[in-house]
Write an enzyme that holds these catalytic residues in place. Structure first.
Site, PDB file in Angstrom:
ATOM      1  N   THR A  75       0.836  -1.211   0.000  1.00 43.13           N
ATOM      2  CA  THR A  75       0.000   0.000   0.000  1.00 43.13           C
ATOM      3  C   THR A  75       0.868   1.257   0.000  1.00 43.13           C
ATOM      4  OG1 THR A  75      -1.666  -1.211   1.262  1.00 43.13           O
ATOM      5  CG2 THR A  75      -1.851   1.178   1.257  1.00 43.13           C
ATOM      6  N   THR A 113       3.656   1.578  -2.944  1.00 47.13           N
ATOM      7  CA  THR A 113       3.065   1.957  -4.235  1.00 47.13           C
ATOM      8  C   THR A 113       2.818   3.469  -4.272  1.00 47.13           C
ATOM      9  OG1 THR A 113       2.021  -0.206  -4.353  1.00 47.13           O
ATOM     10  CG2 THR A 113       1.091   1.503  -5.763  1.00 47.13           C
ATOM     11  N   GLU A 161       8.167  10.202   9.989  1.00 56.40           N
ATOM     12  CA  GLU A 161       6.926  10.988  10.099  1.00 56.40           C
ATOM     13  C   GLU A 161       5.677  10.158   9.832  1.00 56.40           C
ATOM     14  OE1 GLU A 161       6.627  14.699  10.703  1.00 56.40           O
ATOM     15  OE2 GLU A 161       4.826  13.583  11.228  1.00 56.40           O
ATOM     16  N   GLU A 216      -3.894  -3.026   9.893  1.00 56.70           N
ATOM     17  CA  GLU A 216      -2.612  -3.728   9.899  1.00 56.70           C
ATOM     18  C   GLU A 216      -2.829  -5.154   9.395  1.00 56.70           C
ATOM     19  OE1 GLU A 216       0.361  -2.088  10.869  1.00 56.70           O
ATOM     20  OE2 GLU A 216      -1.123  -0.525  10.662  1.00 56.70           O
ATOM     21  N   ASP A 272      -1.657  -0.630  18.136  1.00 57.78           N
ATOM     22  CA  ASP A 272      -1.130   0.285  17.114  1.00 57.78           C
ATOM     23  C   ASP A 272      -1.159   1.731  17.646  1.00 57.78           C
ATOM     24  OD1 ASP A 272      -0.558   0.909  14.094  1.00 57.78           O
ATOM     25  OD2 ASP A 272      -2.269   2.184  14.626  1.00 57.78           O
ATOM     26  N   LYS A 325       1.972   4.487  18.644  1.00 61.56           N
ATOM     27  CA  LYS A 325       2.022   5.877  18.159  1.00 61.56           C
ATOM     28  C   LYS A 325       2.061   6.855  19.333  1.00 61.56           C
ATOM     29  CE  LYS A 325      -0.393   4.617  13.924  1.00 61.56           C
ATOM     30  NZ  LYS A 325      -1.718   4.396  13.330  1.00 61.56           N
TER      31      LYS A 325
HETATM   32  P1  NAP Z   1       1.704  -3.912   2.913  1.00 57.41           P
HETATM   33  O1  NAP Z   1       0.683  -3.381   1.971  1.00 57.41           O
HETATM   34  O2  NAP Z   1       1.446  -5.208   3.566  1.00 57.41           O
HETATM   35  O3  NAP Z   1       3.081  -4.018   2.094  1.00 57.41           O
HETATM   36  C1  NAP Z   1       4.236  -4.610   2.613  1.00 57.41           C
HETATM   37  C2  NAP Z   1       5.264  -4.744   1.504  1.00 57.41           C
HETATM   38  O4  NAP Z   1       6.461  -5.247   2.059  1.00 57.41           O
HETATM   39  C3  NAP Z   1       4.871  -5.686   0.368  1.00 57.41           C
HETATM   40  O5  NAP Z   1       5.293  -5.162  -0.863  1.00 57.41           O
HETATM   41  C4  NAP Z   1       5.634  -6.976   0.691  1.00 57.41           C
HETATM   42  O6  NAP Z   1       6.055  -7.693  -0.458  1.00 57.41           O
HETATM   43  C5  NAP Z   1       6.880  -6.415   1.351  1.00 57.41           C
HETATM   44  N1  NAP Z   1       7.441  -7.345   2.320  1.00 57.41           N
HETATM   45  C6  NAP Z   1       6.840  -7.858   3.426  1.00 57.41           C
HETATM   46  N2  NAP Z   1       7.698  -8.645   4.085  1.00 57.41           N
HETATM   47  C7  NAP Z   1       8.857  -8.633   3.393  1.00 57.41           C
HETATM   48  C8  NAP Z   1      10.119  -9.266   3.566  1.00 57.41           C
HETATM   49  N3  NAP Z   1      10.358 -10.089   4.576  1.00 57.41           N
HETATM   50  N4  NAP Z   1      11.059  -9.025   2.639  1.00 57.41           N
HETATM   51  C9  NAP Z   1      10.834  -8.220   1.600  1.00 57.41           C
HETATM   52  N5  NAP Z   1       9.666  -7.579   1.378  1.00 57.41           N
HETATM   53  C10 NAP Z   1       8.688  -7.804   2.275  1.00 57.41           C
HETATM   54  O7  NAP Z   1       2.024  -2.867   4.060  1.00 57.41           O
HETATM   55  P2  NAP Z   1       1.704  -1.304   4.061  1.00 57.41           P
HETATM   56  O8  NAP Z   1       0.288  -1.092   4.445  1.00 57.41           O
HETATM   57  O9  NAP Z   1       2.226  -0.678   2.843  1.00 57.41           O
HETATM   58  O10 NAP Z   1       2.546  -0.839   5.361  1.00 57.41           O
HETATM   59  C11 NAP Z   1       3.931  -0.647   5.300  1.00 57.41           C
HETATM   60  C12 NAP Z   1       4.410   0.059   6.556  1.00 57.41           C
HETATM   61  O11 NAP Z   1       3.797   1.336   6.641  1.00 57.41           O
HETATM   62  C13 NAP Z   1       4.086  -0.635   7.876  1.00 57.41           C
HETATM   63  O12 NAP Z   1       5.112  -0.379   8.792  1.00 57.41           O
HETATM   64  C14 NAP Z   1       2.806   0.071   8.314  1.00 57.41           C
HETATM   65  O13 NAP Z   1       2.591   0.001   9.711  1.00 57.41           O
HETATM   66  C15 NAP Z   1       3.133   1.476   7.891  1.00 57.41           C
HETATM   67  N6  NAP Z   1       1.975   2.331   7.690  1.00 57.41           N
HETATM   68  C16 NAP Z   1       0.972   1.913   6.899  1.00 57.41           C
HETATM   69  C17 NAP Z   1      -0.115   2.759   6.697  1.00 57.41           C
HETATM   70  C18 NAP Z   1      -1.273   2.348   5.827  1.00 57.41           C
HETATM   71  O14 NAP Z   1      -2.238   3.098   5.735  1.00 57.41           O
HETATM   72  N7  NAP Z   1      -1.237   1.208   5.158  1.00 57.41           N
HETATM   73  C19 NAP Z   1      -0.143   4.021   7.302  1.00 57.41           C
HETATM   74  C20 NAP Z   1       0.946   4.424   8.113  1.00 57.41           C
HETATM   75  C21 NAP Z   1       2.001   3.561   8.292  1.00 57.41           C
HETATM   76  P3  NAP Z   1       5.001  -8.339  -1.518  1.00 57.41           P
HETATM   77  O15 NAP Z   1       4.361  -7.158  -2.175  1.00 57.41           O
HETATM   78  O16 NAP Z   1       5.820  -9.152  -2.416  1.00 57.41           O
HETATM   79  O17 NAP Z   1       4.040  -9.119  -0.669  1.00 57.41           O
HETATM   80  N1  HSE Z   2      -3.580   0.494  10.796  1.00 59.01           N
HETATM   81  C1  HSE Z   2      -3.209   1.851  10.955  1.00 59.01           C
HETATM   82  C2  HSE Z   2      -4.454   2.679  11.225  1.00 59.01           C
HETATM   83  C3  HSE Z   2      -2.506   2.338   9.707  1.00 59.01           C
HETATM   84  O1  HSE Z   2      -5.565   2.168  11.035  1.00 59.01           O
HETATM   85  O2  HSE Z   2      -4.330   3.823  11.647  1.00 59.01           O
HETATM   86  C4  HSE Z   2      -1.882   3.694   9.887  1.00 59.01           C
HETATM   87  O3  HSE Z   2      -0.829   3.661  10.793  1.00 59.01           O
END
Ligand code: NAP
Ligand code: HSE
EC number: 1.1.1.3
Length: 434
Positions: free
Chosen positions: A15, A18, A131, A192, A203, A207
């Protein structure tokens, strides 16, 4: 020859990853004008290079081998958006060891191992910015570190988990079913990988530990945060809350009285007149009170691809500007104050209580007397018939009470014959005396 392009290794292409790719490619010219350097993603680390992606860019840059990023001397910055503790921690420490700067969105890692990572960064003269780890698109960490550097923060209240705010909003506004809304939040990419972390408050606790560390300049640990999630919040609590003029929010509270601090995350009744009560859906907000500035509030999207990616890319811009000026490694000030935690007798709050009692004469008088014995007085009370009128439900809002007194009242209530069940007890925050 002076560097013209900063090369980035992106770890994670889900997510957030990208969104990072989309913003860097769409805003390339603006970023170059601001930093004086081009930014290019050289390699992207994923778990499964064959997986179908909803973006075609980077196809020939995907790898499953972290060494292709870590050992590449041309890569100056690692952006870690894999998530979780391991292997993200090893990759970040490995990057710093090799003199690479780091940008991460990983609150789990920064809340648990932030001190170790920041020490390594300092030792190596590298930047580490995070951030996006708190409140997605809201630049709250920079505000705390830079914007409030001249002030002393006394209180922060945060709706810092988008998933639970989305669930509570839908339950409150549409009477929606908890489990179904959780599925929606997962499909929208807010939750998550294991949503227990969202709904049980962990979570948000991570924070809040980060916010309290930066805001109070005290080394707060995750275990210092009292945590309770929303899985037990019933529609009745929400409905009675509304009747009394409150909305239920999963609220992070960090409060300092003198030098003693408390940090908690729990479902909390917030008066409808408080700006936090109107923060709905996946939106986040952080209310900050400073001794000099008074009240401020920061509001915006707390999760999702593009909001989170803006915070990541803004950190990247800061790293690149620092590289241009040769001032990397001076970003975040380490906490320098001694940590003094309040005990429960120092944690003051109003409370919402919902209990089921035998519907007999004198019951309410006995309960108010028992509260008075613990120095707790009532601000509002409603009584409703319960179980076809054979019992009654009493809903109360108390005046300020300590957490220890409230715990002792609840323990006593659970032993009282006239009380069938203590259904719920929530803190009430954001009113006049608070
Ligand atoms: P996600 O959609 O699950 O994406 C994780 C990515 O990491 C995928 O591309 C996955 O590969 C890759 N990956 C996972 N384990 C790996 C490993 N062992 N080696 C290499 N690549 C690996 O997660 P996300 O939502 O983008 O979140 C990423 C981070 O941002 C987390 O720390 C999350 O807490 C934080 N965050 C997320 C949000 C949100 O709204 N989503 C907001 C704030 C912070 P594949 O694509 O091949 O599976
Ligand atoms: N799972 C988290 C939330 C993503 O819902 O706020 C952002 O850190």
């Amino acid at each position: 020859m002076e560097k013209q392009i900063v090369k980035v290794g992106l770890m994670g292409f889900g997510t957030v990853g990208t969104g990072v790719v989309r913003i860097i490619s769409a805003h390339q010219e603006d970023l170059q004008k601001q930093t004086g350097l081009g930014i290019e993603i050289k390699k992207v680390l994923v778990q499964d290079a064959e997986k179908a992606r909803n973006i075609r860019a980077m196809e020939n840059k995907l790898t499953t081998d972290p060494a292709e990023l870590l050992e590449d001397a041309e890569i100056d910055v690692i952006v870690e958006v894999i998530g979780g503790i391991s292997p993200a921690k090893e990759y970040i420490l490995g990057a710093l060891e090799r003199g690479k700067h780091v940008v991460t969105a990983n609150k789990d890692l920064m809340a648990l191992h932030g001190a170790e990572i920041l020490n390594k960064a300092q030792e190596k003269g590298c930047d580490v910015f995070y951030e996006a780890s708190v409140a997605g698109g809201i630049p709250i960490l920079r505000a705390l570190v830079e914007g409030f550097s001249s002030d002393r923060i006394t209180k922060m209240m945060g709706i810092v988990n988008g998933t639970t705010n989305y669930i509570l909003t839908k339950m409150s506004q549409e009477g929606a079913d908890y489990a179904e809304v959780l599925k929606e939040a997962q499909a929208l990419g807010y939750a998550e990988a294991d949503p227990t972390s969202d709904v049980e408050g962990f979570d948000a606790a991570r924070k809040m530990a980060i916010l309290a560390t930066l805001g109070f300049r005290v080394p707060m640990k995750l275990e210092d945060v009292d945590v309770k999630g929303i899985s037990a919040v019933g529609r009745e609590d929400i409905a009675y809350g509304k009747q009394l003029g409150y909305e239920v929010k999963l609220l992070g509270l960090a409060r300092r009285d003198g030098e003693a601090v408390e940090v908690s995350v729990q479902p909390t009744m917030v008066p409808k007149s408080h700006p936090l009560a109107s923060v709905n859906g996946v939106f986040n907000a952080v209310y900050v009170h400073g001794e000099a500035v008074g009240e401020t509030m920061f509001y915006g999207p707390g999760a999702g691809e593009m909001p989170t990616a803006t915070a990541v890319v803004s950190d990247l811009v800061t790293v690149v500007k620092n590289m241009k000026m040769g001032v990397n490694g001076r970003g975040m000030v380490a906490p320098y104050k001694e940590k003094i935690l309040k005990d429960d007798s120092q944690k003051l709050s109003k409370y919402f209580l919902r209990i089921v009692v035998a519907d007999k004469r004198g019951v309410l008088a006995k309960i108010t007397q028992m509260l008075a014995d613990k120095n707790i007085s009532l601000e509002q009370v409603i009584q409703q018939p319960y179980n076809n009128g054979s019992q009654a439900e009493i809903i109360m809002i108390t005046h300020l009470s300590s957490k220890s007194d409230m715990n002792s009242v609840i323990a006593d209530m659970e032993e009282m014959e006239i009380i069938t069940e203590v259904k719920s007890c929530y803190r009430v925050e954001g009113g006049d005396q608070q």
